[in-house]
Design a protein around this motif. Sequence first.
Motif, PDB file in Angstrom:
ATOM      1  N   LEU A  24      50.001  41.350  36.559  1.00 15.98           N
ATOM      2  CA  LEU A  24      49.230  42.417  37.212  1.00 15.98           C
ATOM      3  C   LEU A  24      49.912  43.770  37.018  1.00 15.98           C
ATOM      4  N   GLU A  25      51.236  43.809  37.221  1.00 16.44           N
ATOM      5  CA  GLU A  25      51.970  45.058  37.055  1.00 16.44           C
ATOM      6  C   GLU A  25      51.900  45.538  35.602  1.00 16.44           C
ATOM      7  N   LEU A  35      44.983  41.387  30.533  1.00 20.65           N
ATOM      8  CA  LEU A  35      44.269  40.994  31.742  1.00 20.65           C
ATOM      9  C   LEU A  35      43.359  39.794  31.482  1.00 20.65           C
ATOM     10  N   GLU A  36      42.805  39.715  30.296  1.00 18.80           N
ATOM     11  CA  GLU A  36      41.972  38.566  29.927  1.00 18.80           C
ATOM     12  C   GLU A  36      42.801  37.290  29.955  1.00 18.80           C
ATOM     13  N   GLN A  37      44.019  37.374  29.428  1.00 19.38           N
ATOM     14  CA  GLN A  37      44.916  36.215  29.428  1.00 19.38           C
ATOM     15  C   GLN A  37      45.304  35.834  30.854  1.00 19.38           C
ATOM     16  N   ALA A  38      45.567  36.853  31.676  1.00 13.83           N
ATOM     17  CA  ALA A  38      45.948  36.571  33.063  1.00 13.83           C
ATOM     18  C   ALA A  38      44.811  35.901  33.824  1.00 13.83           C
ATOM     19  N   VAL A  48      44.349  32.197  33.629  1.00 12.23           N
ATOM     20  CA  VAL A  48      45.264  31.411  34.472  1.00 12.23           C
ATOM     21  C   VAL A  48      44.885  31.533  35.941  1.00 12.23           C
ATOM     22  N   TRP A  49      44.519  32.745  36.372  1.00  9.94           N
ATOM     23  CA  TRP A  49      44.163  32.998  37.781  1.00  9.94           C
ATOM     24  C   TRP A  49      42.757  33.587  37.863  1.00  9.94           C
ATOM     25  N   PRO A  50      41.717  32.816  37.585  1.00 11.18           N
ATOM     26  CA  PRO A  50      40.348  33.358  37.497  1.00 11.18           C
ATOM     27  C   PRO A  50      39.790  33.877  38.812  1.00 11.18           C
ATOM     28  N   LEU A  74      42.988  41.030  39.879  1.00 14.78           N
ATOM     29  CA  LEU A  74      42.864  40.897  38.430  1.00 14.78           C
ATOM     30  C   LEU A  74      41.427  41.133  37.975  1.00 14.78           C
ATOM     31  N   ASN A  75      40.471  40.593  38.718  1.00 16.36           N
ATOM     32  CA  ASN A  75      39.066  40.779  38.360  1.00 16.36           C
ATOM     33  C   ASN A  75      38.687  42.254  38.397  1.00 16.36           C
TER      34      ASN A  75
END
Length: 266
Positions: A1-2, A19-22, A25-27, A32-33
């Motif tokens: 996120l940072e 962010l797409e990769q993150a 993992v955490w949809p 993030l969204n």
Amino acid sequence: LEGGVWLMSRKSPNAVILLEQALSVWPEDMSLNLLYAEALLEHGMPERGVELMRAYLQKHPDSLDARLELALLLGGEVVSADSMQIYRGMDIGTAKEPKESRRVPLLMVDVADVRSDYSAQVFQREARACVDGLLQNGRVPVLCGGTGLYLDAVIDEMDFPRGTKGGDSRRKYEELARRQGAAALWEMLRSRDARSAELIHPNNVRRVERALELLDEGTSYAKEHEGLKRHAPHYVASIFATVRRREELYRRIDARVDAMMAAGLV
């Protein structure tokens, strides 16, 4: 996120990739969204951001941040369709979003005094003026809120009964209701217009008074009621609705009431 925030601050196209990769993992992560949606907007992909927020709202319908982000992505402003948030001063009991945390303009909130004679008909006129103004300026109106009649009054063709508060006819029936009671007033309506009486509960004194008043004017509440149910569109609109399990709904209502009491509702 940072890392995503750091790349966003430098307008790097790598922010979208990171962010797409993150999100893979955490949809369900709200931050993030929202950040991913903003990155898509920043890099000329608002349509993908809109679809992302719509999908998120399907799973999390009460997310105010997601609704605001969707309005932002659409280049729009929010028009509240809440029959209580129109009143100034009723902030806690109506759960208004504080002004300092509104990320897009919020219209039709704090527009009336609690002692004013406000109605769905007045709301229709004022809210449509907001919608028309936004459309003329190339903005997208996003209507949201919890009063179905108010929403329908804006987006559908809806004609309201003509009764005028304070007129001689209205005062006559208000006095009859005080002297003889609600049941007697409803029986008077049933004797004159059984079809209209079937549509109104005897305890709904205000509506019974309106129905009698319309009869004095030469029309019928039942006939006027047909105009309220036409659902012919006034605007072309996309409608999104959510359904919750009753147990969860009750739990959330209880939690909201507790929060309101803690905030000083009474």
